[in-house]
Write a protein that holds these residues in place. Structure first.
Motif, PDB file in Angstrom:
ATOM      1  N   GLN A 196      12.529  -5.750   5.733  1.00  0.00           N
ATOM      2  CA  GLN A 196      11.384  -5.450   4.869  1.00  0.00           C
ATOM      3  C   GLN A 196      11.466  -4.007   4.368  1.00  0.00           C
ATOM      4  N   ILE A 197      11.786  -3.098   5.279  1.00  0.00           N
ATOM      5  CA  ILE A 197      11.914  -1.689   4.916  1.00  0.00           C
ATOM      6  C   ILE A 197      13.055  -1.493   3.925  1.00  0.00           C
ATOM      7  N   ASP A 198      14.196  -2.120   4.218  1.00  0.00           N
ATOM      8  CA  ASP A 198      15.354  -2.002   3.331  1.00  0.00           C
ATOM      9  C   ASP A 198      15.025  -2.505   1.926  1.00  0.00           C
ATOM     10  N   ALA A 199      14.327  -3.639   1.864  1.00  0.00           N
ATOM     11  CA  ALA A 199      13.971  -4.218   0.564  1.00  0.00           C
ATOM     12  C   ALA A 199      12.989  -3.320  -0.183  1.00  0.00           C
ATOM     13  N   ALA A 200      12.016  -2.755   0.544  1.00  0.00           N
ATOM     14  CA  ALA A 200      11.038  -1.871  -0.095  1.00  0.00           C
ATOM     15  C   ALA A 200      11.719  -0.635  -0.670  1.00  0.00           C
ATOM     16  N   GLU A 201      12.678  -0.078   0.061  1.00  0.00           N
ATOM     17  CA  GLU A 201      13.392   1.094  -0.428  1.00  0.00           C
ATOM     18  C   GLU A 201      14.307   0.726  -1.597  1.00  0.00           C
ATOM     19  N   CYS A 202      14.811  -0.490  -1.574  1.00  0.00           N
ATOM     20  CA  CYS A 202      15.608  -0.982  -2.696  1.00  0.00           C
ATOM     21  C   CYS A 202      14.730  -1.099  -3.949  1.00  0.00           C
ATOM     22  N   PHE A 203      13.533  -1.646  -3.790  1.00  0.00           N
ATOM     23  CA  PHE A 203      12.601  -1.753  -4.912  1.00  0.00           C
ATOM     24  C   PHE A 203      12.182  -0.372  -5.412  1.00  0.00           C
ATOM     25  N   ARG A 208       5.315   4.030   3.006  1.00  0.00           N
ATOM     26  CA  ARG A 208       5.656   5.114   2.088  1.00  0.00           C
ATOM     27  C   ARG A 208       6.524   4.614   0.929  1.00  0.00           C
ATOM     28  N   SER A 209       7.476   3.739   1.223  1.00  0.00           N
ATOM     29  CA  SER A 209       8.315   3.190   0.154  1.00  0.00           C
ATOM     30  C   SER A 209       7.485   2.374  -0.828  1.00  0.00           C
ATOM     31  N   CYS A 210       6.514   1.633  -0.308  1.00  0.00           N
ATOM     32  CA  CYS A 210       5.626   0.864  -1.186  1.00  0.00           C
ATOM     33  C   CYS A 210       4.817   1.800  -2.087  1.00  0.00           C
ATOM     34  N   LEU A 211       4.318   2.889  -1.530  1.00  0.00           N
ATOM     35  CA  LEU A 211       3.543   3.844  -2.321  1.00  0.00           C
ATOM     36  C   LEU A 211       4.370   4.433  -3.455  1.00  0.00           C
ATOM     37  N   TRP A 212       5.602   4.823  -3.157  1.00  0.00           N
ATOM     38  CA  TRP A 212       6.432   5.430  -4.188  1.00  0.00           C
ATOM     39  C   TRP A 212       6.875   4.408  -5.225  1.00  0.00           C
ATOM     40  N   THR A 213       7.100   3.176  -4.803  1.00  0.00           N
ATOM     41  CA  THR A 213       7.436   2.127  -5.766  1.00  0.00           C
ATOM     42  C   THR A 213       6.261   1.884  -6.701  1.00  0.00           C
ATOM     43  N   LEU A 214       5.069   1.800  -6.137  1.00  0.00           N
ATOM     44  CA  LEU A 214       3.870   1.605  -6.947  1.00  0.00           C
ATOM     45  C   LEU A 214       3.664   2.769  -7.911  1.00  0.00           C
ATOM     46  N   ALA A 215       3.923   3.987  -7.443  1.00  0.00           N
ATOM     47  CA  ALA A 215       3.779   5.156  -8.309  1.00  0.00           C
ATOM     48  C   ALA A 215       4.746   5.087  -9.484  1.00  0.00           C
ATOM     49  N   ASN A 216       5.985   4.702  -9.211  1.00  0.00           N
ATOM     50  CA  ASN A 216       6.962   4.556 -10.297  1.00  0.00           C
ATOM     51  C   ASN A 216       6.476   3.559 -11.339  1.00  0.00           C
ATOM     52  N   MET A 217       5.947   2.438 -10.882  1.00  0.00           N
ATOM     53  CA  MET A 217       5.515   1.389 -11.806  1.00  0.00           C
ATOM     54  C   MET A 217       4.273   1.813 -12.583  1.00  0.00           C
ATOM     55  N   LEU A 218       3.348   2.490 -11.913  1.00  0.00           N
ATOM     56  CA  LEU A 218       2.144   2.968 -12.588  1.00  0.00           C
ATOM     57  C   LEU A 218       2.482   3.998 -13.663  1.00  0.00           C
ATOM     58  N   ALA A 219       3.543   4.762 -13.428  1.00  0.00           N
ATOM     59  CA  ALA A 219       3.924   5.820 -14.363  1.00  0.00           C
ATOM     60  C   ALA A 219       4.664   5.294 -15.582  1.00  0.00           C
ATOM     61  N   THR A 220       5.290   4.127 -15.466  1.00  0.00           N
ATOM     62  CA  THR A 220       6.191   3.688 -16.531  1.00  0.00           C
ATOM     63  C   THR A 220       5.732   2.455 -17.294  1.00  0.00           C
ATOM     64  N   CYS A 221       4.740   1.725 -16.789  1.00  0.00           N
ATOM     65  CA  CYS A 221       4.395   0.455 -17.442  1.00  0.00           C
ATOM     66  C   CYS A 221       2.896   0.188 -17.377  1.00  0.00           C
ATOM     67  N   GLU A 222       2.248   0.238 -18.526  1.00  0.00           N
ATOM     68  CA  GLU A 222       0.806   0.007 -18.587  1.00  0.00           C
ATOM     69  C   GLU A 222       0.451  -1.423 -18.178  1.00  0.00           C
ATOM     70  N   LYS A 223       1.278  -2.376 -18.575  1.00  0.00           N
ATOM     71  CA  LYS A 223       1.007  -3.772 -18.217  1.00  0.00           C
ATOM     72  C   LYS A 223       1.102  -3.968 -16.709  1.00  0.00           C
ATOM     73  N   ALA A 224       2.078  -3.311 -16.088  1.00  0.00           N
ATOM     74  CA  ALA A 224       2.204  -3.385 -14.630  1.00  0.00           C
ATOM     75  C   ALA A 224       0.970  -2.787 -13.968  1.00  0.00           C
ATOM     76  N   ALA A 225       0.483  -1.673 -14.513  1.00  0.00           N
ATOM     77  CA  ALA A 225      -0.705  -1.027 -13.952  1.00  0.00           C
ATOM     78  C   ALA A 225      -1.911  -1.960 -14.010  1.00  0.00           C
ATOM     79  N   LYS A 226      -2.092  -2.643 -15.129  1.00  0.00           N
ATOM     80  CA  LYS A 226      -3.224  -3.566 -15.265  1.00  0.00           C
ATOM     81  C   LYS A 226      -3.135  -4.699 -14.250  1.00  0.00           C
ATOM     82  N   THR A 227      -1.920  -5.195 -14.035  1.00  0.00           N
ATOM     83  CA  THR A 227      -1.732  -6.272 -13.060  1.00  0.00           C
ATOM     84  C   THR A 227      -2.027  -5.781 -11.648  1.00  0.00           C
ATOM     85  N   LEU A 228      -1.539  -4.603 -11.309  1.00  0.00           N
ATOM     86  CA  LEU A 228      -1.761  -4.049  -9.973  1.00  0.00           C
ATOM     87  C   LEU A 228      -3.242  -3.804  -9.706  1.00  0.00           C
ATOM     88  N   LEU A 229      -3.985  -3.425 -10.738  1.00  0.00           N
ATOM     89  CA  LEU A 229      -5.414  -3.167 -10.563  1.00  0.00           C
ATOM     90  C   LEU A 229      -6.189  -4.436 -10.217  1.00  0.00           C
TER      91      LEU A 229
END
Length: 364
Positions: free
Chosen positions: A116-123, A158-179
């Motif tokens: 799970q950790i490996d996959a999260a860091e991969c994402f 922590r890996s999940c947080l940084w992955t989410l931050a990357n997505m929130l920063a780069t894709c408005e549609k992704a942000a709307k889905t996450l919300l």
């Protein structure tokens, strides 16, 4: 430099910080070829130079391998993580292979904690790509990334947080889905966690909330806003990530005429603002965000027209002292907001206007 330029600069700095998190791992592998702690592999026998020169062809081979097996080993994900760091070509190659991301999702959602950790860091590294990649990750893995924010495993969270931050920063549609996945309450809980929390996720959660406030404020639901209102008091000026607090409050329009605030909730905002004035906020980069948006939040609070919401600032002496310190900055970007703050205070009619104005030290 106007306030919008300041925010653009802050946004650029944060996005650079997000990406540097993953790239810093290269330095670790250059100095230590053993990564048992992170991946559980023991001695890594391959040369570091090989890992730093993985091509799109290599990525295709790895994708074909994990698809064929319907499973990705820690070593597979280790190599993919490095490949994604080397540029968008490798990221786009992998994301374009049908079924490849689904194998990583299977590992992320499985029962083996290490994978799970490996996959999260991969994402996390995969999410360094462009918006269409973030959109795909959100659709396939977003619910797991958000759910794991409630977990106790530090590296996974922590890996999940940084992955989410990357997505929130780069894709408005992704942000709307996450919300739509209850991400705001989960982030706020992490953002306002006790300062003795050994895992220290406050700053990472603050970055995510900052990015939501910057790129998707209009999509935040009334329910999420109400949750923040009810938990305003849980953040202190000395807490990690507190630089983002007033910006988040202002951008999400938490203090507005339609939103009811209790005396306790309003007082927590006032105390946060006054607490900022007692620190060396003008000596570091984040200080400007605290002050610019703190003044705007206070002006909005005063615009409600209820003196009971002002806390210690209801005392004219305290208000004058705060205003004089801000005027002393001689910051042209603050001038309009300070005058609006003063106007709203005088409109409350709780003090003789002439007496108060005589005590102000406005610099030309």
């Amino acid at each position: 430099m106007d306030s919008q330029t300041t925010i653009r600069n802050e946004d650029s700095v944060l996005r650079l910080k997000i990406r540097s998190y993953a790239k810093e791992q290269r330095q670790i592998f250059r100095t230590n070829a053993t990564d048992a702690l992170r991946f559980g592999l023991g001695q890594i026998k391959r040369e570091i130079s090989e890992l730093e020169n993985l091509s799109a062809k290599d990525v295709c081979g790895l994708a074909a391998r994990i698809k064929r097996r319907k499973h990705a080993t820690s070593e597979d994900m280790y190599r993919l993580s490095h490949a994604f760091l080397q540029g968008n070509e490798n990221i786009n190659t992998f994301s374009g292979i049908q079924g490849a991301i689904q194998v990583l999702v299977k590992e992320l959602s499985g029962t083996n904690m290490q994978r799970q950790i490996d996959a999260a860091e991969c994402f996390c590294n995969l999410s360094l790509g462009d918006g269409h990649v973030s959109e795909k990750i959100t659709a396939l893995a977003g619910s797991y990334l958000v759910t794991y924010l409630d977990g106790k495993e530090e590296r996974l969270k922590r890996s999940c947080l940084w992955t989410l931050a990357n997505m929130l920063a780069t894709c408005e549609k992704a942000a709307k889905t996450l919300l739509q996945m209850q991400i705001v309450p989960k982030l706020w809980k992490l953002y306002t966690a006790p300062t003795d929390d050994l895992n220290r996720f406050q700053d990472d959660a603050g970055i995510c909330l900052y990015l939501i406030a910057t790129h998707a404020a209009c999509t935040v639901s009334a329910v999420d806003r109400r949750y923040i209102v009810e938990h305003l008091h849980e953040k202190l000026p000395t807490d990690p990530g507190s630089d983002y607090y007033m910006y988040i409050i202002y951008q999400l329009n938490i203090v507005c005429s339609e939103e009811d605030l209790s005396v306790q909730q309003a007082e927590s905002l006032v105390n946060f603002f006054v607490g900022n004035l007692k620190t060396d906020w003008d000596s570091y980069a984040g200080g400007s965000m605290r002050i610019y948006y703190g003044v705007r939040v206070m002006a909005n609070l005063l615009a409600k027209g209820d003196p009971k919401l002002l806390g210690c600032l209801a005392e004219p002496e305290n208000f004058v002292n705060a205003l004089n310190r801000l005027f002393a900055l001689q910051d042209s970007n603050l001038r309009y907001d300070l005058m609006r703050l003063l106007k709203n205070f005088l409109s409350l009619n709780i003090v003789d206007s002439n007496l108060l104005l005589e005590q102000l030290k406005v610099y030309a």
